[in-house]
Design a protein around this motif. Structure first.
Motif, mmCIF file in Angstrom:
data_model
loop_
_atom_site.group_PDB
_atom_site.id
_atom_site.type_symbol
_atom_site.label_atom_id
_atom_site.label_comp_id
_atom_site.label_asym_id
_atom_site.label_seq_id
_atom_site.Cartn_x
_atom_site.Cartn_y
_atom_site.Cartn_z
ATOM 1 N N LEU A 311 -19.763 -47.965 4.613
ATOM 2 C CA LEU A 311 -19.076 -47.013 3.855
ATOM 3 C C LEU A 311 -18.364 -45.798 4.434
ATOM 4 N N VAL A 312 -17.009 -45.816 4.502
ATOM 5 C CA VAL A 312 -16.333 -44.475 5.304
ATOM 6 C C VAL A 312 -15.461 -43.805 4.231
ATOM 7 N N ALA A 313 -15.490 -42.368 4.528
ATOM 8 C CA ALA A 313 -14.731 -41.687 3.606
ATOM 9 C C ALA A 313 -13.871 -40.797 4.661
ATOM 10 N N HIS A 314 -12.756 -40.137 4.109
ATOM 11 C CA HIS A 314 -11.690 -39.421 5.020
ATOM 12 C C HIS A 314 -11.165 -38.417 3.855
ATOM 13 N N ILE A 315 -11.447 -37.157 4.877
ATOM 14 C CA ILE A 315 -10.625 -36.083 4.196
ATOM 15 C C ILE A 315 -9.775 -35.486 5.184
ATOM 16 N N LYS A 316 -8.528 -35.063 4.966
ATOM 17 C CA LYS A 316 -7.535 -34.578 5.985
ATOM 18 C C LYS A 316 -6.747 -33.501 5.516
ATOM 19 N N PHE A 317 -6.653 -32.127 5.956
ATOM 20 C CA PHE A 317 -5.899 -31.309 5.280
ATOM 21 C C PHE A 317 -5.076 -30.494 6.321
ATOM 22 N N THR A 318 -4.032 -29.599 5.768
ATOM 23 C CA THR A 318 -3.112 -28.975 6.650
ATOM 24 C C THR A 318 -3.749 -27.463 6.513
ATOM 25 N N VAL A 319 -3.992 -26.805 7.410
ATOM 26 C CA VAL A 319 -4.181 -25.364 7.214
ATOM 27 C C VAL A 319 -3.325 -24.518 7.963
ATOM 28 N N LEU A 320 -2.708 -23.337 7.492
ATOM 29 C CA LEU A 320 -2.017 -22.538 8.129
ATOM 30 C C LEU A 320 -2.847 -21.131 8.238
ATOM 31 N N LEU A 321 -2.860 -20.771 9.504
ATOM 32 C CA LEU A 321 -3.817 -19.523 9.815
ATOM 33 C C LEU A 321 -3.086 -18.371 9.775
ATOM 34 N N MET A 322 -2.915 -17.790 8.708
ATOM 35 C CA MET A 322 -1.832 -16.763 8.024
ATOM 36 C C MET A 322 -2.788 -15.559 8.356
ATOM 37 N N PRO A 323 -1.809 -14.447 8.589
ATOM 38 C CA PRO A 323 -2.567 -13.005 9.012
ATOM 39 C C PRO A 323 -3.589 -12.605 8.087
ATOM 40 N N ASN A 324 -3.437 -13.022 6.466
ATOM 41 C CA ASN A 324 -4.357 -12.719 5.529
ATOM 42 C C ASN A 324 -5.488 -13.712 5.362
ATOM 43 N N GLY A 325 -5.690 -14.492 6.491
ATOM 44 C CA GLY A 325 -6.717 -15.716 6.216
ATOM 45 C C GLY A 325 -6.158 -17.113 6.321
ATOM 46 N N SER A 326 -7.082 -18.152 6.201
ATOM 47 C CA SER A 326 -6.776 -19.407 6.034
ATOM 48 C C SER A 326 -6.046 -20.137 4.827
ATOM 49 N N ASP A 327 -5.222 -20.690 5.007
ATOM 50 C CA ASP A 327 -4.126 -20.981 3.744
ATOM 51 C C ASP A 327 -4.026 -22.910 3.690
ATOM 52 N N ARG A 328 -5.240 -23.304 3.082
ATOM 53 C CA ARG A 328 -5.067 -24.884 2.939
ATOM 54 C C ARG A 328 -4.147 -25.157 2.030
ATOM 55 N N VAL A 329 -3.220 -25.897 2.512
ATOM 56 C CA VAL A 329 -1.908 -26.145 1.922
ATOM 57 C C VAL A 329 -1.977 -27.556 1.105
ATOM 58 N N THR A 330 -2.768 -28.507 1.736
ATOM 59 C CA THR A 330 -2.756 -30.024 0.919
ATOM 60 C C THR A 330 -4.298 -30.200 0.777
#
Length: 387
Positions: A311-330
């Motif tokens: 069994l295989v699982a997948h999580i992918k996300f986009t993260v913006l390294l903003m001045p106030n921290g990491s913003d996971r947008v997806t």
């Protein structure tokens, strides 16, 4: 400021317009994922599901920036893929393919959208049945999700790519799963889906990457794939490959007419982003693509498989390294998971998960949004923690 300098300056997150484009692309791809998930029912054809995802992204991006003087490229940044059970990735079949999804299947949905070359990608795992996910299926999804939550907290300025590689392997081991080899998380830049800064899924002697440190105002696609098998996927059939990307730095005089025809179509329609052979004139496509791949004009994205029963699982996300921290947008909320394993007795993993994603800086105008984002992340991370 010269035009060149302005161009250079506007390419990263210091520009509010760039941040807006990333977030708009993210909003569209999150909605496209939601749409595809809502259509995932037993006996649905995978090609139909993929086409619905791509069509939604094309339609939504097409409605934006219609009336601007300078044409803004926008659309699919990675074609919709639905890889089932032991299939690891990149399954996005041609129109003639009859493969369907079945009750109980573990579906991995992967897609990307861009606006003006600013890319948001997302990958999500869903089990096609009602009620909580249990057993090894729950373990492998919890492993991917917890590893993604840890990666989110370690992809931050000052940390190194090797820190993330080591941590996600420890998380997978806690669930008695493996991180799948050969999966790369990339820095993304305008029109570049696979930038030079890379996070390896598994470090081994065959795959070495340069050590790199994360920096403020960078954007990353974090790609986590876990397996109940040995995590060494194989290419079983090259004919299953349908996704390619133009290799912009390569040239060759193609001999076959079909190859020249198809390559000219690709160069016009898909000069930079990955595309699916479904969007080409299909009769000539297969023939012409082979010569293009053999001479490295196209980079294939092969369909890889673990062993049957894995069994295989997948999580992918986009993260913006903003001045106030990491913003996971997806992202997308997971089903309720009831894994057989827990990370409760793993102090190192608990310490990583306790790290904040936001840094508290004075005068944070966007604080509210950050808090809300944090809550979402903690909620999605809380589910697999119950063991």
């Amino acid at each position: 400021m010269s035009d060149d300098e302005r161009e250079e300056k506007e390419l990263d997150l210091t520009s509010a317009e760039v941040v807006t484009k990333y977030k708009s692309a993210a909003e569209i791809v999150n909605k496209a994922l939601q749409l595809v998930l809502s259509e995932c029912k037993p006996k649905a054809k995978i090609v139909d599901l993929c086409e619905k995802g791509d069509a939604f992204i094309k339609e939504q991006t097409g409605n934006m920036y219609k009336n601007v003087k300078k044409k803004i490229e926008r659309g699919v940044a990675f074609p919709t893929c639905i890889s089932v059970n032991n299939t690891v990735c990149h399954f996005s079949p041609l129109a003639s393919d009859e493969t369907v999804v079945e009750e109980g299947d573990i579906l991995k949905i992967d897609m990307g959208c861009h606006i003006d070359g600013f890319i948001a990608v997302v990958g999500h795992t869903h089990v096609l049945h009602e009620g909580p996910v249990t057993g090894r299926a729950a373990d492998v999804i919890a492993a991917a999700n917890t590893a993604a939550e840890v990666a989110l907290r370690l992809v931050r300025p000052g940390k190194k790519n090797s820190d993330v590689t080591e941590a996600i392997q420890k998380v997978a081991a806690a669930y008695d799963c493996k991180i799948v080899e050969g999966v790369l998380s990339h820095q993304m830049k305008q029109f570049v889906i696979d930038g030079n800064k890379v996070v390896l899924s598994v470090s081994n002697p065959d795959t070495r990457v340069d050590e790199a440190e994360f920096e403020e105002n960078e954007v990353y696609s974090i790609d986590i794939v876990t397996s109940t098998g040995d995590g060494k996927p194989k290419l079983l059939d090259e004919k299953q490959t349908t996704i390619y990307k133009r290799a912009v730095d390569k040239s060759y005089n193609l001999k076959m007419k079909a190859s020249r025809f198809i390559f000219s179509e690709i160069s016009q329609k898909f000069p930079i982003m990955p595309f699916t052979a479904r969007d080409l004139e299909e009769k000539r496509a297969r023939l012409g693509l082979v010569e293009c791949v053999n001479h490295e004009l196209l980079q294939p994205y092969p369909v890889l498989h673990e062993k049957p029963g894995d069994l295989v699982a997948h999580i992918k996300f986009t993260v913006l390294l903003m001045p106030n921290g990491s913003d996971r947008v997806t992202s997308h909320a997971l089903q309720e998971l009831q894994p057989t394993k827990t990370t409760e007795n793993e102090p190192e993993i608990k310490a990583w998960l306790a790290l904040p994603t936001k840094t508290k800086k004075k005068g944070g105008g966007k604080k509210k949004k950050g808090k809300k984002g944090d809550k979402v992340e903690e909620a999605s991370q809380a589910e697999p923690m119950e063991g």
